[in-house]
Design a protein around this motif. Structure first.
Motif, PDB file in Angstrom:
ATOM      1  N   GLN A   1       0.848  -1.206   0.000  1.00  6.80           N
ATOM      2  CA  GLN A   1       0.000   0.000   0.000  1.00  6.80           C
ATOM      3  C   GLN A   1       0.878   1.249   0.000  1.00  6.80           C
ATOM      4  O   GLN A   1       0.602   2.219  -0.703  1.00  6.80           O
ATOM      5  CB  GLN A   1      -0.873   0.030   1.262  1.00  6.80           C
ATOM      6  N   ARG A   2       1.955   1.185   0.821  1.00  5.20           N
ATOM      7  CA  ARG A   2       2.836   2.353   0.924  1.00  5.20           C
ATOM      8  C   ARG A   2       3.450   2.706  -0.426  1.00  5.20           C
ATOM      9  O   ARG A   2       3.777   3.848  -0.684  1.00  5.20           O
ATOM     10  CB  ARG A   2       3.959   2.064   1.930  1.00  5.20           C
ATOM     11  N   LEU A   3       3.576   1.712  -1.266  1.00  9.03           N
ATOM     12  CA  LEU A   3       4.237   1.950  -2.554  1.00  9.03           C
ATOM     13  C   LEU A   3       3.291   2.438  -3.647  1.00  9.03           C
ATOM     14  O   LEU A   3       3.688   3.201  -4.521  1.00  9.03           O
ATOM     15  CB  LEU A   3       4.888   0.646  -3.047  1.00  9.03           C
ATOM     16  N   ILE A   4       2.046   1.970  -3.596  1.00 11.25           N
ATOM     17  CA  ILE A   4       1.229   2.135  -4.813  1.00 11.25           C
ATOM     18  C   ILE A   4      -0.128   2.803  -4.565  1.00 11.25           C
ATOM     19  O   ILE A   4      -0.755   3.290  -5.503  1.00 11.25           O
ATOM     20  CB  ILE A   4       1.044   0.749  -5.506  1.00 11.25           C
ATOM     21  N   ASP A   5      -0.593   2.829  -3.324  1.00  8.43           N
ATOM     22  CA  ASP A   5      -1.948   3.338  -3.082  1.00  8.43           C
ATOM     23  C   ASP A   5      -1.971   4.866  -3.062  1.00  8.43           C
ATOM     24  O   ASP A   5      -1.236   5.504  -2.308  1.00  8.43           O
ATOM     25  CB  ASP A   5      -2.475   2.803  -1.743  1.00  8.43           C
ATOM     26  N   VAL A   6      -2.852   5.445  -3.873  1.00  7.88           N
ATOM     27  CA  VAL A   6      -3.052   6.899  -3.945  1.00  7.88           C
ATOM     28  C   VAL A   6      -1.707   7.617  -3.823  1.00  7.88           C
ATOM     29  O   VAL A   6      -1.485   8.419  -2.921  1.00  7.88           O
ATOM     30  CB  VAL A   6      -4.024   7.400  -2.842  1.00  7.88           C
TER      31      VAL A   6
ATOM     32  N   PHE B   1      11.551  -2.573  -8.472  1.00  8.90           N
ATOM     33  CA  PHE B   1      11.013  -2.542  -9.839  1.00  8.90           C
ATOM     34  C   PHE B   1      10.519  -1.136 -10.183  1.00  8.90           C
ATOM     35  O   PHE B   1      10.795  -0.615 -11.271  1.00  8.90           O
ATOM     36  CB  PHE B   1       9.874  -3.567  -9.946  1.00  8.90           C
ATOM     37  N   LEU B   2       9.808  -0.523  -9.226  1.00  9.81           N
ATOM     38  CA  LEU B   2       9.293   0.830  -9.481  1.00  9.81           C
ATOM     39  C   LEU B   2      10.441   1.832  -9.623  1.00  9.81           C
ATOM     40  O   LEU B   2      10.394   2.728 -10.467  1.00  9.81           O
ATOM     41  CB  LEU B   2       8.333   1.248  -8.353  1.00  9.81           C
ATOM     42  N   GLU B   3      11.501   1.638  -8.803  1.00 10.91           N
ATOM     43  CA  GLU B   3      12.676   2.519  -8.931  1.00 10.91           C
ATOM     44  C   GLU B   3      13.283   2.367 -10.327  1.00 10.91           C
ATOM     45  O   GLU B   3      13.686   3.341 -10.957  1.00 10.91           O
ATOM     46  CB  GLU B   3      13.728   2.145  -7.872  1.00 10.91           C
TER      47      GLU B   3
ATOM     48  N   LYS C   1      12.138   5.859 -17.084  1.00 11.21           N
ATOM     49  CA  LYS C   1      11.285   6.966 -17.525  1.00 11.21           C
ATOM     50  C   LYS C   1      12.111   8.258 -17.591  1.00 11.21           C
ATOM     51  O   LYS C   1      12.022   9.008 -18.572  1.00 11.21           O
ATOM     52  CB  LYS C   1      10.119   7.117 -16.537  1.00 11.21           C
ATOM     53  N   ASP C   2      12.928   8.486 -16.542  1.00  9.65           N
ATOM     54  CA  ASP C   2      13.765   9.688 -16.527  1.00  9.65           C
ATOM     55  C   ASP C   2      14.711   9.693 -17.723  1.00  9.65           C
ATOM     56  O   ASP C   2      14.873  10.713 -18.406  1.00  9.65           O
ATOM     57  CB  ASP C   2      14.580   9.761 -15.222  1.00  9.65           C
ATOM     58  N   ALA C   3      15.319   8.521 -17.962  1.00 10.00           N
ATOM     59  CA  ALA C   3      16.280   8.434 -19.068  1.00 10.00           C
ATOM     60  C   ALA C   3      15.571   8.669 -20.401  1.00 10.00           C
ATOM     61  O   ALA C   3      16.087   9.365 -21.285  1.00 10.00           O
ATOM     62  CB  ALA C   3      16.952   7.068 -19.054  1.00 10.00           C
TER      63      ALA C   3
END
Lengths: 421, 584
Positions: free
Chosen positions: A268-273, A391-393, A399-401
């Motif tokens: 939840q901490r990673l993906i919720d809202v 994975f998200l990192e 995305k940045d690249a």
């Protein structure tokens, strides 16, 4: 039951203000559908999430969805007792937790058994075991819809015939007459609703969908349990409007596959809202839509429901699921995908690496994340959060690249045109 | 499996609904897959570790260079996914999946017939061969109805190693009716074999040539329902006709096989054990050969309950006073007991098993003989039991630890109804009959879940010696749930709890309760009842004993000599055999 009733009242009168209006509607629809079915066992039908429900609604009946029972019991923190009861009865501990919870609640008589069981072979083997076991234990009538893997007109007619027989059986068992005109209207409503849902997909790209894993599951439930109902069509319409006006989103977008462990705090901490990363779409909400139109319309509602059932992205070969995920990624401009491997779900486990490989071939990084979508004790989540976080990192870095490269290319192009960037 | 001579035209299949005779009609050599993979590396990489061993073996098999054609059915989730994975790998020249209906009515027969036609076209295009009805008919194996005294192997796919161990361990012949074993089709009607008319004959005949049925069409008309109407496997919706498989004429017992991550047959076993009056032994494997050692113990013990064990006793005739030695070679300790002719314990000895079971058995025998002041020649009969019983070459005979524990427990705690034995490597629950005989028993599966080894590993994780671990959990305050009984996952859970600053006594209590829950599930399977006696090394763990008592709702007896239970039982059974009491 009290907890579900309170949740229903809260969803109706005090919805979370941070949600999109369509999310508030989805939550109320899902909670009301399940609570209502549990409150009125005399007019409920035990079924599975992929079954078409328009026949039941046209008869004024309430579908009680196996997977929804699992989710709601987990939401009430009561799954451990149900699972423990099922296992003491001898149900294998490798069996899907949703189905273990359902078996636990019904075998222990927490909930009353409905008068009819109607399930289909989509999508997994648990459908062939749970419902048969319950039917034998309680002596309850069961109608089984056998669904071919591939679509052709003969297969469609085959499923439609079975759905007609289901309609006859349900009418007889509940002593109600089926209004075929009403059924046609409901199926037409389903087609319109799914069309709206499909259209919402492109609108999600670059927009903050403001969701959490629980909401994604509630959208999924509403779109299955109450498909064909005007409230669900209204929800889909609101959803399109919400996304048209939603605030921009500059974070990472992931497409989610299969159930979501909404209770898992580390995830939840990673993906919720979260304004940095979000679930832009879940395939549980898009399994029934068609991006290429339908062969059958509501004029023959049974053929239309049969077509939808056979073409469900969870039915048939794994490649169909891969194609659907790739489509979701393309339409939402997603940065990657997460395949959630729910404990005991061999359908997803077996195809998980294939989905990852297919997504990666199409340019979408993906991971298969092992866990449990229903039993929190079987999924502490710490290790999964590390994997998902990494994975998200990685997606952020990509995305940045990509954005830096695009900016550089644009600058070079502008420079070529003599424009100073 | 030896590579076939003509591998290109050999079609392998894993499911009894695959139309082997149709393919044989096209000249294919058709073989059921019985391959057992040594490693699941390929399947774990291409699919997922949590699939059944048969599916994973099938992936490894299809990747072999000598396998070219495989026909599957959509019989279960795993087979569908095996198809997906192999399609992607493109490792086979011919890979086909038949969409098998879940129902068996006329509509489904028509559907299956279309699927068979599709396969016939596909195989013809691949092989370039024509259908010959004679070849198809010749490939049918006539069904044989058995009435002989036998043990039936039922349940999930029986790997070759399971069949081998069953045949070697059981005195009666073994009949394989597992999901891949029970393939019985009726004998085809002879008129299917009639040759098509010759052209000259057609000219002379009044009948219109169009009336002549195509041999393939005629064959499929008969074959599709015959194939679909076999005794259903558990994935079919209506499995009511399977009930006749248990309790059939001549059947002395049933070995019911379930496979890890195959759920179908766990459900059937559940119902079978509720209603059956036939002795049923449940064995679970992961589809590999590695389970064979433990399976042998269980199957031999089952055999002892079916045919008795007096035949296995081979007494050494002696003219002096009677002394019988029992030696229990366990995974953690090796124990020995000597009893005299009156059944009185003369000497006992316990030593760690260490790396070599043979050496520790030899050593324990030396030590116990020294304690008793006896020589090997003074021992009338030496009975070996436990995992390492085969390694004790100096023993006169062997009896499984199940039977020995039952007898030992009767001596240690007369009147006990159920024995819970948790040793280093396995846990078992033995239900005793009124006379103290083994009425039913159940053992844990291959993994270390719920065993002494599991607790030892958890103690290591908590950096605590075993003695402290056994008592510290008694001062728990908060109920902590450890859900996973898999040693690896549980360790990960314990690490997470430690990271959350959960009190160590609470974690240990959680582990004790997890073991208790596992034992309770086993106990339920044999309809265990009080009074209970707990034996094995874990009987010394007060926390676990208390937790089991709490879960079972009855206090658990232990005995200071409980670790010697197996060896004592072996010695007493040996003595009774000498006295001719075994038959009684």
């Amino acid at each position: 039951m009290k907890a579900f009733q309170i949740k229903r009242a809260l969803s109706e009168y005090l919805p979370d203000a941070w949600m999109h209006e369509s999310s508030q509607q989805a939550q109320l629809l899902a909670v009301s559908a399940i609570t209502g079915a549990l409150e009125h066992p005399e007019e409920s039908v035990l079924t599975s999430i992929f079954m078409p429900n328009e026949i039941f609604h046209a008869l004024g009946l309430r579908p009680l969805i196996a997977e929804a029972v699992g989710d709601f019991i987990a939401g009430a923190h009561a799954e451990a007792g149900c699972i423990s009861f099922a296992e003491r009865e001898g149900i294998p501990n490798t069996y899907c937790s949703y189905h273990r919870v359902l078996l636990g609640t019904l075998l222990s008589n927490i909930f009353e058994m409905p008068k009819l069981i109607a399930n289909c072979s989509v999508a997994c083997d648990a459908n062939n075991l749970t419902f048969r076991t319950l039917s034998a234990r309680f002596g309850t009538d069961q109608v089984y819809i056998d669904v071919p893997m591939g679509y052709d007109e003969e297969g469609c007619a085959y499923v439609a015939d079975q759905l007609r027989e289901l309609a006859r059986a349900a009418s007889e068992i509940y002593g109600r007459r089926l209004d075929e005109d009403l059924l046609r209207k409901k199926v037409a409503c389903s087609i319109r609703t799914l069309d709206l849902v499909a259209r919402s997909l492109r609108l999600r790209a670059g927009r903050f969908v403001k969701n959490n894993m629980g909401l994604e599951m509630q959208y999924g439930l509403a779109l299955h349990v109450l498909l064909g109902e005007p409230e669900t069509e209204r929800m889909a319409r609101t959803m399109v409007r919400d996304y048209l006006t939603a605030e921009p989103f500059d974070g990472v977008n992931v497409v989610w596959s299969a159930a979501a462990p909404f209770f898992c705090v580390p995830l939840q901490r990673l993906i919720d809202v979260n304004t940095d990363q979000q679930i832009v779409a879940s395939d549980m909400c898009f399994d029934q839509v068609s991006f290429s139109g339908w062969e059958h319309d509501a004029s023959d509602p049974y053929l239309a429901m049969a077509e939808r059932l056979i073409k469900n992205s969870y039915n048939g070969p794994g490649q169909r699921r891969a194609d659907r995920l790739i489509e979701l990624c393309e339409q939402t401009s997603a940065d990657g995908a997460i395949i959630f491997c729910h404990w005991g779900c061999k359908e997803t486990l077996g195809v998980s690496q294939l989905l990852v490989r297919e997504l990666e071939r199409s340019g979408y990084p993906a991971i298969a994340l092992d866990g449990d979508g229903c039993d929190r004790a079987n999924f502490p989540g710490g290790q999964a959060a590390t994997r998902m976080g990494a994975f998200l990192e990685m997606l952020h870095a990509k995305k940045d690249a990509r954005e830096a490269a695009e900016a550089e290319a644009l600058a070079a192009e502008l420079e070529g045109l003599g424009v100073e960037s | 499996m030896a590579p076939s001579e003509n591998t290109e035209l050999t079609v392998y299949y894993p499911c009894k609904y695959v139309p082997a005779e149709l393919l044989a009609g096209f000249g294919a050599r058709v073989e059921a897959v019985s391959f057992e993979a040594e490693s699941f590396e390929d399947a774990d990489r291409l699919a997922h570790p949590n699939l059944c061993g048969f599916g994973k073996s099938l992936i490894s098999f299809a990747l072999r260079d000598d396998v070219h054609a495989l026909v599957l059915t959509t019989c279960c989730d795993v087979m569908r996914r095996v198809y997906d994975v192999l399609s992607e790998e493109r490792c086979l020249d011919f890979l086909w999946i038949i969409d098998l209906p879940h129902l068996q009515g006329p509509r489904e027969v028509a559907r299956l017939r279309r699927e068979l036609e599709r396969l016939a076209r596909g195989w013809k295009a691949h092989s370039g061969t024509e259908f010959d009805v004679g070849r198809a008919l010749a490939s049918f194996k006539p069904p044989t109805l058995r009435h002989d005294a036998r043990v039936t192997l039922l349940g999930a796919h029986g790997p070759g190693s399971l069949l081998e161990v069953a045949e070697a361990s059981l005195s009666l012949p073994v009949e394989n009716l597992t999901c891949t074993g029970g393939r019985f089709l009726p004998t085809p009607p002879p008129q299917l074999g009639r040759s098509p008319r010759e052209a000259a004959c057609e000219e002379a005949c009044d009948a219109h040539p169009a009336d002549e049925a195509d041999p393939l069409e005629a064959f499929l008309d008969w074959y599709a329902p015959a194939l679909l109407h076999q005794t259903p496997c558990m994935r079919m919706n209506d499995v009511s006709s399977r009930t006749g498989q248990i309790g059939a004429t001549g059947q002395a017992g049933v070995v019911y096989h379930t496979m890890k991550f195959c759920d179908y047959y766990g459900f059937e076993y559940l119902e079978a054990q509720r209603s059956s009056s036939i002795p049923i032994l449940k064995v679970e494997t992961d589809g590999t050969r590695q389970s064979a050692g433990q399976l042998r113990t269980r199957l031999q013990a089952f055999d002892e309950t079916l045919v008795g064990m007096n035949d296995t006793i081979r007494a050494r005739v002696s003219s002096g006073p009677v002394y019988v030695m029992g030696v229990d070679s366990g995974s953690t300790s090796t124990d020995a007991v000597i009893v005299d002719g009156a059944g009185k314990i003369v000497a006992t000895q316990i030593i760690p098993t260490g790396a070599k079971a043979t050496r520790s058995a030899h050593r324990v025998m030396e030590l116990v003989l020294a304690k008793a002041g006896l020589k090997r020649e003074d021992i009338t009969l030496c009975v070996a039991t436990g995992y390492g019983r085969d390694a004790i070459q100096d023993a006169d005979t062997q009896i499984t630890e199940i039977t020995c524990h039952a007898r030992g427990a009767r001596a240690l705690a007369p009147g006990v109804a159920t024995i819970i034995d948790i040793g280093g490597q396995d846990s078992k629950v033995i239900k005793l009959g009124e006379a103290g005989e083994v009425e039913n028993f159940v053992m844990n599966d291959k993994c270390a879940a719920g065993t002494g080894r599991f607790l030892e590993m958890m103690a290591n994780t908590l950096e605590m010696d075993l003695e402290r671990f056994c008592t510290e959990g008694l001062s728990w305050k908060k109920d902590v749930k450890i859900s996973s009984m898999c040693t690896v996952f549980a360790e990960s859970e314990v690490v997470s709890l430690v990271a959350d600053d959960t009190a160590v006594p609470d974690i240990i209590h959680g582990l004790d309760m997890a073991v208790a829950a596992k034992v309770s599930a086993l106990a339920k399977r044999v309809k265990a009842s009080a009074p209970y006696l707990m034996t094995g090394g874990v009987a010394k763990n007060e926390g676990v004993v208390t937790a089991i008592g709490q879960v079972l709702g009855s206090p658990i007896q232990t005995s200071g000599d409980s670790q010697l239970c197996g060896a004592l039982g072996a010695a007493l059974l040996g003595l009774e055999a000498l006295r001719g009491e075994a038959a009684a």
